[in-house]
Design a protein around this motif. Structure first.
Motif, mmCIF file in Angstrom:
data_model
loop_
_atom_site.group_PDB
_atom_site.id
_atom_site.type_symbol
_atom_site.label_atom_id
_atom_site.label_comp_id
_atom_site.label_asym_id
_atom_site.label_seq_id
_atom_site.Cartn_x
_atom_site.Cartn_y
_atom_site.Cartn_z
ATOM 1 N N LEU A 197 0.865 -1.035 -0.069
ATOM 2 C CA LEU A 197 0.196 0.028 0.105
ATOM 3 C C LEU A 197 0.811 1.239 0.090
ATOM 4 C CD1 LEU A 197 -2.717 -1.091 2.633
ATOM 5 C CD2 LEU A 197 -2.671 -1.671 0.305
ATOM 6 N N THR A 198 0.546 2.495 -0.767
ATOM 7 C CA THR A 198 1.337 3.537 -0.825
ATOM 8 C C THR A 198 0.395 4.649 -0.943
ATOM 9 O OG1 THR A 198 3.102 4.416 -2.178
ATOM 10 C CG2 THR A 198 1.435 3.550 -3.530
ATOM 11 N N HIS A 199 0.876 5.998 -0.980
ATOM 12 C CA HIS A 199 0.175 7.021 -1.069
ATOM 13 C C HIS A 199 -0.505 7.323 0.301
ATOM 14 C CE1 HIS A 199 -1.822 10.894 -2.471
ATOM 15 N NE2 HIS A 199 -1.023 10.762 -3.472
ATOM 16 N N LEU A 200 0.258 7.017 1.400
ATOM 17 C CA LEU A 200 -0.375 7.015 2.890
ATOM 18 C C LEU A 200 -0.097 8.303 3.388
ATOM 19 C CD1 LEU A 200 1.941 3.798 3.887
ATOM 20 C CD2 LEU A 200 -0.590 3.851 2.829
ATOM 21 N N CYS A 201 -1.436 8.742 4.049
ATOM 22 C CA CYS A 201 -1.236 10.078 4.772
ATOM 23 C C CYS A 201 -1.085 9.644 6.453
ATOM 24 C CB CYS A 201 -2.615 10.603 4.870
ATOM 25 S SG CYS A 201 -4.047 9.771 5.904
#
Length: 279
Positions: free
Chosen positions: A244-248
């Motif tokens: 999982l990427t683009h994590l806040c």
């Protein structure tokens, strides 16, 4: 400017037929983590995996490096990972957090001996020409390297070749106003910045062994997958492993990573994976 590497000695060679390495330059959302002015537990964490720059990866072949997106943190990312040369760039889309580090590539044409090839769709090219209009001016340059040397290679939804490797575009939806591309290279696929993947694109992802996919946070978002939504897509595609990427900053790496289903992990800045670019 230093031109110690003669241009004719460094053409991009074909990729190695057997292996490549994916290097995660950045895994964070558009504002990065820590977020400016935020004092939450993740933004103040001492875990380096919670420090996330804006999203990009490099696919390192035997003698060439393919960059996907040029985020504002690009110079720092390339220095951190000791990547001294980029041979070509792919763009997923034209948003600021994926584009505004493009000028950091200005030195590389001296080593390449030619302009930096940018593989992108027509609407991304149009945005680059507007944002970096100085790179396309008819005005004579004041000195070598004063402007980035860029050359566009137009792509569509058809497979294309970069640095001797086939790339399969994965058309995706990024909220109500934007269509974006993921990319499949052999047994690896990179699908950041999306909240919907059409059925035709799901079919293009069948058989991938490693899938990287957008998962902004747990709560729903109008332009990004949530963690649970990303997990549903992963289960449909059934890769051997997924990241999982683009994590806040809602995502604490240690806590969330331990709760994910088997075969699914959180990506982090500096993560490296081996892939097969030919399968």
């Amino acid at each position: 400017m230093n031109t110690a590497l003669p241009p004719n000695e460094l053409p991009p060679p074909p990729a190695d037929a057997n292996s490549a390495e994916v290097i995660f330059l950045g895994t964070g959302t558009s504002v990065g983590v820590p977020a400016l002015g935020c004092r939450c537990d993740v933004c103040t964490s001492t875990d380096p995996r919670n420090q996330r720059t804006r999203c990009a990866i490099v696919v390192r072949f035997k003698h060439s490096n393919l960059l996907i997106d040029t985020p504002p943190d690009l110079r720092t990312q390339l220095l951190r990972e000791d990547i001294s040369l980029i041979h070509a760039v792919l763009f997923t889309h034209e948003h600021v957090d994926h584009l505004y580090g493009l000028d950091d590539l200005r030195l590389f044409p001296f080593q390449l001996g030619h302009a930096m090839p940018l593989y992108c769709e027509s609407h991304v090219e149009a945005r680059i020409r507007r944002v970096y209009d100085y790179a396309f001016s008819d005005r004579a340059p004041t000195h070598p390297g004063s402007t980035p040397q860029l050359e566009f290679v137009r792509i569509t939804h058809d497979p294309f070749n970069v640095l001797g490797v086939e790339v399969v575009p994965i058309p995706m939806v990024h909220g109500p106003y934007f269509n974006v591309l993921g990319f499949r290279i052999g047994n690896f696929a990179y699908c950041t910045d999306t909240n919907a993947i059409p059925a035709e694109s799901i079919e293009r992802l069948r058989g991938v062994e490693t899938l990287v996919i957008d998962a902004l946070r747990f709560r729903p978002h109008p332009t990004h997958f949530s963690v649970d939504e990303a997990i549903e897509v992963i289960r449909e595609i059934s890769p051997k492993r997924a990241f999982l990427t683009h994590l806040c900053h809602d995502i604490d790496h240690a806590k969330v990573d331990a709760q994910l289903p088997a075969g699914i992990e959180l990506a982090y800045d500096g993560l490296r994976l081996n892939i097969d670019p030919t399968s």
